[in-house]
Scaffold this motif. Sequence first.
Motif, PDB file in Angstrom:
ATOM      1  N   LEU A  54      46.924 -97.133  39.348  1.00 14.00           N
ATOM      2  CA  LEU A  54      45.656 -96.419  39.469  1.00 14.00           C
ATOM      3  C   LEU A  54      45.995 -94.937  39.489  1.00 14.00           C
ATOM      4  O   LEU A  54      46.779 -94.489  40.329  1.00 14.00           O
ATOM      5  N   ILE A  55      45.435 -94.178  38.561  1.00 12.03           N
ATOM      6  CA  ILE A  55      45.910 -92.811  38.356  1.00 12.03           C
ATOM      7  C   ILE A  55      44.769 -91.808  38.343  1.00 12.03           C
ATOM      8  O   ILE A  55      43.616 -92.159  38.092  1.00 12.03           O
ATOM      9  N   ALA A  56      45.132 -90.555  38.620  1.00 16.66           N
ATOM     10  CA  ALA A  56      44.220 -89.414  38.497  1.00 16.66           C
ATOM     11  C   ALA A  56      44.797 -88.494  37.436  1.00 16.66           C
ATOM     12  O   ALA A  56      45.959 -88.098  37.509  1.00 16.66           O
ATOM     13  N   ILE A  96      50.341-102.261  48.248  1.00 17.06           N
ATOM     14  CA  ILE A  96      49.982-100.936  47.743  1.00 17.06           C
ATOM     15  C   ILE A  96      51.243-100.090  47.801  1.00 17.06           C
ATOM     16  O   ILE A  96      51.873 -99.975  48.860  1.00 17.06           O
ATOM     17  N   ARG A  97      51.610 -99.481  46.683  1.00 16.47           N
ATOM     18  CA  ARG A  97      52.897 -98.788  46.626  1.00 16.47           C
ATOM     19  C   ARG A  97      52.794 -97.501  45.810  1.00 16.47           C
ATOM     20  O   ARG A  97      51.810 -97.267  45.122  1.00 16.47           O
ATOM     21  N   LEU A  98      53.867 -96.717  45.898  1.00 16.80           N
ATOM     22  CA  LEU A  98      54.110 -95.575  45.011  1.00 16.80           C
ATOM     23  C   LEU A  98      52.989 -94.539  45.038  1.00 16.80           C
ATOM     24  O   LEU A  98      52.603 -94.001  44.010  1.00 16.80           O
ATOM     25  N   LEU A  99      52.467 -94.262  46.242  1.00 16.36           N
ATOM     26  CA  LEU A  99      51.489 -93.181  46.354  1.00 16.36           C
ATOM     27  C   LEU A  99      52.197 -91.850  46.139  1.00 16.36           C
ATOM     28  O   LEU A  99      53.158 -91.528  46.844  1.00 16.36           O
ATOM     29  N   LEU A 114      41.922 -91.845  44.513  1.00 15.34           N
ATOM     30  CA  LEU A 114      42.844 -92.971  44.352  1.00 15.34           C
ATOM     31  C   LEU A 114      42.513 -94.090  45.333  1.00 15.34           C
ATOM     32  O   LEU A 114      42.550 -95.280  44.979  1.00 15.34           O
ATOM     33  N   MET A 115      42.180 -93.737  46.567  1.00 14.16           N
ATOM     34  CA  MET A 115      41.842 -94.767  47.546  1.00 14.16           C
ATOM     35  C   MET A 115      40.520 -95.448  47.190  1.00 14.16           C
ATOM     36  O   MET A 115      40.341 -96.636  47.474  1.00 14.16           O
ATOM     37  N   ALA A 116      39.611 -94.698  46.584  1.00 13.48           N
ATOM     38  CA  ALA A 116      38.378 -95.337  46.113  1.00 13.48           C
ATOM     39  C   ALA A 116      38.688 -96.352  45.016  1.00 13.48           C
ATOM     40  O   ALA A 116      38.060 -97.417  44.938  1.00 13.48           O
ATOM     41  N   LEU A 117      39.661 -96.044  44.159  1.00 14.38           N
ATOM     42  CA  LEU A 117      40.080 -97.012  43.138  1.00 14.38           C
ATOM     43  C   LEU A 117      40.735 -98.237  43.781  1.00 14.38           C
ATOM     44  O   LEU A 117      40.548 -99.367  43.314  1.00 14.38           O
ATOM     45  N   SER A 183      33.601 -89.687  46.446  1.00 12.77           N
ATOM     46  CA  SER A 183      34.413 -90.241  45.375  1.00 12.77           C
ATOM     47  C   SER A 183      34.046 -89.563  44.071  1.00 12.77           C
ATOM     48  O   SER A 183      32.946 -89.038  43.916  1.00 12.77           O
ATOM     49  N   PRO A 184      34.951 -89.588  43.087  1.00  9.21           N
ATOM     50  CA  PRO A 184      34.599 -89.066  41.769  1.00  9.21           C
ATOM     51  C   PRO A 184      33.327 -89.725  41.261  1.00  9.21           C
ATOM     52  O   PRO A 184      33.074 -90.903  41.507  1.00  9.21           O
TER      53      PRO A 184
END
Length: 553
Positions: A54-56, A96-99, A114-117, A183-184
């Motif tokens: 999940l990306i921004a 959940i990983r790699l924040l 990202l947390m909303a995703l 959120s976006p």
Amino acid sequence: MENQPLTFKVATEDWEFDLIHQMNYKTFVEEIPQHQGAGVPRLVDKFHAENTYLIALSGRRLAGMICTRGNRPFSLDLKLPNLDSFLPPNRAVCEIRLLAVDKKFRTGQVFQGLMALVWQYFVEHGFDLGIISGTTRQAKLYHHVGFIPFGPLVGTEKALFQPMYLSIESFEAGAREFLSARSPRHLQQTTVNFLPGPVTVSRQVRRAFEQGAESHRSDSFLNEFEATRKLLRELTGARCVEILLGSGTLANDTIAAQLSLENQPGLVISNGEFGERLADQAHRFELDYAQIQYAWGQPFDLEAIRQRVRAEKPAWLWCVHCETSTGVLNDLDALKALCAETGTKLCLDCISSIGTIPVNLEGVWFASCASGKGLRSFPGLSMVFHHHDLPQTPARIPRYLDLAYYARHRGIAFTQSSNLIHALQAAIKPVDWKRRFAEVAETSVWLRSRLEALGFKLTGAEAVVSPAVVTIDLPPDRNSTRVGAELREAGFLVSCNSDYLRGKNWIQVCLMGEFNREKLVALLNHLNRICFRRSRTETPAPSPAAVTKPAGS
């Protein structure tokens, strides 16, 4: 160069994965020395093939990332023996990983998006607990969102991590503000729609609607309009159809206006809210009619109706085909046979049936429909189907309701919306209706069985019900409006706000628009939790959108 607006999405492109590997290296080799560098500024995660990233993005720049993974063993399984002993029981767990967030974007907005995703991923895939190894450097941030630490620290002295878990309940409570308000914007528009209307429309329908407006008198529009009418006739078997600019109520008012010309008594039959509305419309047009009322959710007693028709000889009979308020499907074939036998003119409200089940209007005097339900287009158009030629109408009929006037002007008596006509044609032209009806029917059987297995009471048990309308009679200690609001906050729209639903403490899950079982499983998980405070019901198969392809090496 100024940063471009942020876009939040699931990573799918090769160049996105390349940026992910670069950020992975920069964060977990250079900034947090968890891994050793290999001379190339790229770090491919060992679970890369199974990760959903999940990306921004800011243009083609990676502003932040996080990944989720549902397969065991988790990375924490390799660091903590008996991992499950630390976790709440009976939970559907993902990792959940790699924040990681680019230093220039550490203002909070990227993390929130990202947390909303992540929350959306929970909802769509039926997970209700996430575990993470959070860097001790960001302990306050994780605590703010709702993460609960457990077990000993893992990692090395230079890179220590705290195992933590996050339940969906604490997540939604702790992060409610930014999930609902900050959120976006596009994430707020990802709500899954199970309303009876308006329904979610396809991209093709939206594109058709967005074409430039045409004059309703132009030759090109006349041809398009007639092509749309032809599709509607083919779908229903009706000989004629007039398309009105207005809602389904307008179509039923138009039918009432036509019945006022009969100057003969008729019969209105009801077994729900919309049958009652037909009676109200008959009353407003001062029609001479009698009414047979059945309890909501009960089928018509066709033999009693037949005896009544034979005794009173009404000129017309008006009722609802699919009673949307309960989902009851009244027997069209039996009604047609009864009216043919007695010479009675059958009129139907088919607003919630056309487009969701096979409907044959051959021989039906009048029938109404609307664009924003089973036909899966935008609301704003209604139809009146008829099988007979329309005589000249007396001037006492309101001009806008004069169906014969429409027929004499090739269906376009007044200003018509080319945008809505284009959208309607795009919605119905490419449809394999046999397949569409089968999918709705099969999904409905599955959904009803799952709801009943969970302990929910469904209305219409003694009648044949529409596969597209599932009405749930909630337990007395669960308020339908509140349940609907909680579902809305979780990303699901169900029907609950109509006065008739509130009064009976009902909610409805409708299959009028686009749907898939994965999202229905997520809905069931939330209903189960909200109404019975239990954990999830079952795990859906991964959707294609949740599977990321590996980056090129």
